[in-house]
Each structure stands twice: as structure tokens, then as C-alpha cells.
Design a protein around this motif. Structure first.
Motif, PDB file in Angstrom:
ATOM      1  N   GLU A  63      29.905 -20.088 -58.904  1.00  8.89           N
ATOM      2  CA  GLU A  63      30.125 -19.384 -57.877  1.00  8.89           C
ATOM      3  C   GLU A  63      28.709 -18.982 -57.350  1.00  8.89           C
ATOM      4  OE1 GLU A  63      32.588 -15.957 -59.302  1.00  8.89           O
ATOM      5  OE2 GLU A  63      34.477 -16.946 -58.440  1.00  8.89           O
ATOM      6  N   ALA A  64      27.922 -18.433 -58.169  1.00 11.01           N
ATOM      7  CA  ALA A  64      26.480 -18.098 -57.795  1.00 11.01           C
ATOM      8  C   ALA A  64      25.774 -19.095 -56.715  1.00 11.01           C
ATOM      9  CB  ALA A  64      25.866 -17.533 -58.697  1.00 11.01           C
ATOM     10  N   ALA A  65      25.962 -20.403 -57.171  1.00  8.58           N
ATOM     11  CA  ALA A  65      25.129 -21.571 -56.836  1.00  8.58           C
ATOM     12  C   ALA A  65      26.053 -21.629 -55.351  1.00  8.58           C
ATOM     13  CB  ALA A  65      25.234 -22.535 -57.773  1.00  8.58           C
ATOM     14  N   VAL A  66      27.149 -21.725 -55.418  1.00  9.81           N
ATOM     15  CA  VAL A  66      27.881 -22.036 -54.126  1.00  9.81           C
ATOM     16  C   VAL A  66      27.752 -21.059 -53.189  1.00  9.81           C
ATOM     17  CG1 VAL A  66      30.313 -22.072 -53.290  1.00  9.81           C
ATOM     18  CG2 VAL A  66      29.723 -23.567 -55.116  1.00  9.81           C
ATOM     19  N   ARG A  67      27.645 -19.795 -53.633  1.00 11.37           N
ATOM     20  CA  ARG A  67      27.256 -18.875 -52.547  1.00 11.37           C
ATOM     21  C   ARG A  67      25.888 -18.930 -51.941  1.00 11.37           C
ATOM     22  NH1 ARG A  67      29.473 -15.142 -55.573  1.00 11.37           N
ATOM     23  NH2 ARG A  67      27.854 -14.979 -56.924  1.00 11.37           N
ATOM     24  N   ASP A  68      24.854 -19.307 -52.786  1.00 12.81           N
ATOM     25  CA  ASP A  68      23.428 -19.432 -52.231  1.00 12.81           C
ATOM     26  C   ASP A  68      23.401 -20.450 -51.386  1.00 12.81           C
ATOM     27  OD1 ASP A  68      22.614 -17.452 -54.044  1.00 12.81           O
ATOM     28  OD2 ASP A  68      21.694 -18.668 -55.592  1.00 12.81           O
ATOM     29  N   VAL A  69      24.212 -21.527 -51.638  1.00 13.16           N
ATOM     30  CA  VAL A  69      24.053 -22.525 -50.577  1.00 13.16           C
ATOM     31  C   VAL A  69      25.080 -22.103 -49.274  1.00 13.16           C
ATOM     32  CG1 VAL A  69      25.088 -25.012 -49.850  1.00 13.16           C
ATOM     33  CG2 VAL A  69      24.025 -24.570 -52.339  1.00 13.16           C
ATOM     34  N   ASP A  70      25.982 -21.248 -49.246  1.00 12.77           N
ATOM     35  CA  ASP A  70      26.591 -21.046 -48.273  1.00 12.77           C
ATOM     36  C   ASP A  70      25.845 -20.224 -47.371  1.00 12.77           C
ATOM     37  OD1 ASP A  70      28.868 -20.725 -46.467  1.00 12.77           O
ATOM     38  OD2 ASP A  70      29.179 -18.516 -47.515  1.00 12.77           O
ATOM     39  N   GLU A  71      24.919 -19.276 -48.033  1.00 13.84           N
ATOM     40  CA  GLU A  71      24.147 -18.185 -47.491  1.00 13.84           C
ATOM     41  C   GLU A  71      22.734 -18.880 -46.802  1.00 13.84           C
ATOM     42  OE1 GLU A  71      23.505 -15.338 -50.304  1.00 13.84           O
ATOM     43  OE2 GLU A  71      25.426 -14.421 -50.045  1.00 13.84           O
ATOM     44  N   ALA A  72      22.294 -20.098 -47.411  1.00 13.82           N
ATOM     45  CA  ALA A  72      20.930 -20.761 -47.062  1.00 13.82           C
ATOM     46  C   ALA A  72      21.435 -22.185 -47.141  1.00 13.82           C
ATOM     47  CB  ALA A  72      19.947 -20.197 -47.738  1.00 13.82           C
ATOM     48  N   PRO A  73      22.007 -22.674 -46.079  1.00  9.03           N
ATOM     49  CA  PRO A  73      22.540 -24.156 -46.169  1.00  9.03           C
ATOM     50  C   PRO A  73      21.230 -25.303 -46.100  1.00  9.03           C
ATOM     51  CG  PRO A  73      23.235 -23.132 -44.069  1.00  9.03           C
ATOM     52  CD  PRO A  73      22.540 -21.989 -44.802  1.00  9.03           C
ATOM     53  N   ASP A  74      20.036 -24.591 -45.617  1.00  6.02           N
ATOM     54  CA  ASP A  74      18.893 -25.574 -45.349  1.00  6.02           C
ATOM     55  C   ASP A  74      18.072 -25.499 -46.739  1.00  6.02           C
ATOM     56  OD1 ASP A  74      19.636 -26.771 -43.161  1.00  6.02           O
ATOM     57  OD2 ASP A  74      18.892 -24.970 -42.045  1.00  6.02           O
ATOM     58  N   ASP A  75      18.409 -24.433 -47.721  1.00  4.77           N
ATOM     59  CA  ASP A  75      17.259 -24.229 -48.800  1.00  4.77           C
ATOM     60  C   ASP A  75      17.913 -25.378 -49.693  1.00  4.77           C
ATOM     61  OD1 ASP A  75      16.136 -23.322 -50.907  1.00  4.77           O
ATOM     62  OD2 ASP A  75      16.647 -21.290 -50.750  1.00  4.77           O
ATOM     63  N   GLU A  76      16.648 -26.057 -49.919  1.00  2.10           N
ATOM     64  CA  GLU A  76      16.747 -27.148 -50.842  1.00  2.10           C
ATOM     65  C   GLU A  76      16.867 -26.845 -52.381  1.00  2.10           C
ATOM     66  OE1 GLU A  76      17.153 -30.499 -51.066  1.00  2.10           O
ATOM     67  OE2 GLU A  76      17.655 -30.259 -49.023  1.00  2.10           O
ATOM     68  N   ASP A  77      16.375 -25.561 -52.601  1.00  2.00           N
ATOM     69  CA  ASP A  77      16.277 -25.015 -53.847  1.00  2.00           C
ATOM     70  C   ASP A  77      17.619 -24.530 -54.441  1.00  2.00           C
ATOM     71  OD1 ASP A  77      13.618 -25.351 -54.375  1.00  2.00           O
ATOM     72  OD2 ASP A  77      13.052 -23.402 -53.663  1.00  2.00           O
ATOM     73  N   ALA A  78      18.378 -24.113 -53.216  1.00  2.00           N
ATOM     74  CA  ALA A  78      19.720 -23.677 -53.501  1.00  2.00           C
ATOM     75  C   ALA A  78      20.645 -24.849 -53.455  1.00  2.00           C
ATOM     76  CB  ALA A  78      20.319 -22.852 -52.160  1.00  2.00           C
ATOM     77  N   ALA A  79      20.396 -25.975 -53.084  1.00  2.00           N
ATOM     78  CA  ALA A  79      21.027 -27.273 -53.162  1.00  2.00           C
ATOM     79  C   ALA A  79      21.013 -27.935 -54.534  1.00  2.00           C
ATOM     80  CB  ALA A  79      20.637 -28.260 -52.085  1.00  2.00           C
ATOM     81  N   ALA A  80      19.595 -27.720 -54.933  1.00  2.00           N
ATOM     82  CA  ALA A  80      19.302 -28.348 -56.287  1.00  2.00           C
ATOM     83  C   ALA A  80      20.132 -27.398 -57.333  1.00  2.00           C
ATOM     84  CB  ALA A  80      17.733 -28.298 -56.364  1.00  2.00           C
ATOM     85  N   ALA A  81      20.067 -26.117 -57.191  1.00  2.00           N
ATOM     86  CA  ALA A  81      20.646 -25.442 -58.165  1.00  2.00           C
ATOM     87  C   ALA A  81      22.001 -25.870 -58.292  1.00  2.00           C
ATOM     88  CB  ALA A  81      20.412 -23.912 -57.819  1.00  2.00           C
TER      89      ALA A  81
END
Length: 145
Positions: A63-81
Motif C-alpha cells: 500500500e505504501a509503495a502504491v501510494r508513493d507512486v500515486d503521489e509522485a508518478p514521475d519518481d523513478e525511486d517510487a516506481a523502483a520501490a
């Protein structure tokens, strides 16, 4: 992690961001939408499959990883997490590996093609193609120039 698991996680990874983009952080709980494209729906199915097989701690991490991607869709670190969450789930669950392999389109991944220049053609598969002038196709598929 075996090469097979790494390849599966990599293939699955390309569907995750479109799913989060289409469904938002609710991707784990929302029903499939006909309005979302096929890539997003495959990503949603992947995330739901992982979600169902995780324990309470694993679900919270996902859930936390999905939320991070949702909040910052262009953040490669979030996508990698988020991809890392998928890898972790695959490492721990052989049945999940089989399920995700079944969810992914045959052929494995995305095909990227580029056409550049006058009369260029870009395609994954071509049955017939002509770039010349005044060409017609005969009934047998051959061209008459």
C-alpha cells in the motif's frame, strides 16, 4: 533471485505505473474499469494478485509503495520501490509466480519500434507493406509496381 523471477518482475513492472495512474492509490481495492486501457488493467490484476497473497505487514508495505507512486508518478525511486515489492512477493511464493506469468501477455514484454524518415514503416508485425508510388496488391499478395 533466479533469472526467471527477475524477468517476470521486470515484465510485470511495466504494467504497475499505468495501473496506479488509471486507478490511483485505490488500485488494490477498486473493481476493474472498462475505461482503463489494457495495460492498466493488467497492472491492476498483478497488484491485486500480490495483495491477496501478502500478510498484513506485506500489504501495508505494498500500500505504501502504491501510494508513493500515486503521489509522485514521475519518481523513478517510487516506481523502483513498487517493483521491489513485486520481486519480494515473487521470491516468497511459487504459486504467485505462476499466476503472474499467466496474467502477462504472451511474448513477454513491450515491443518498441521507431520509424524515421519519408515513407518509413514501424510495426511489430507486418503482413504487407509498400512505400512506393502506384503499387497495387494482387490477389496472391504480390505487388505489381
Amino acid at each position: 533471485m533466479s533469472l526467471e523471477m527477475a524477468e517476470l518482475a521486470g515484465q510485470a513492472g511495466q504494467y504497475l505505473a499505468p495501473a496506479v495512474s488509471a486507478y490511483g492509490a485505490a488500485v488494490l481495492t477498486r473493481a476493474e474499469s472498462a475505461a482503463a486501457d489494457g495495460t492498466a488493467n493488467v497492472g491492476r490484476r498483478i497488484l491485486r494478485a500480490v495483495w491477496r497473497r501478502r500478510d498484513e505487514r506485506g500489504r501495508a508495505e505494498l500500500e505504501a509503495a502504491v501510494r508513493d507512486v500515486d503521489e509522485a508518478p514521475d519518481d523513478e525511486d517510487a516506481a523502483a520501490a513498487l517493483r521491489q515489492q513485486i520481486k519480494r512477493a515473487l521470491r516468497d511464493d511459487a504459486e504467485l509466480r505462476a499466476e503472474l506469468a499467466g496474467l502477462l501477455p504472451a511474448g513477454g514484454g513491450t515491443v518498441n519500434v521507431t520509424a524515421s524518415g519519408e515513407r518509413s514503416i514501424a510495426a511489430d508485425t507486418i503482413t504487407n507493406a509498400v512505400t512506393g508510388d502506384h503499387v497495387t496488391f494482387g490477389g496472391d499478395g504480390r505487388t505489381d509496381a
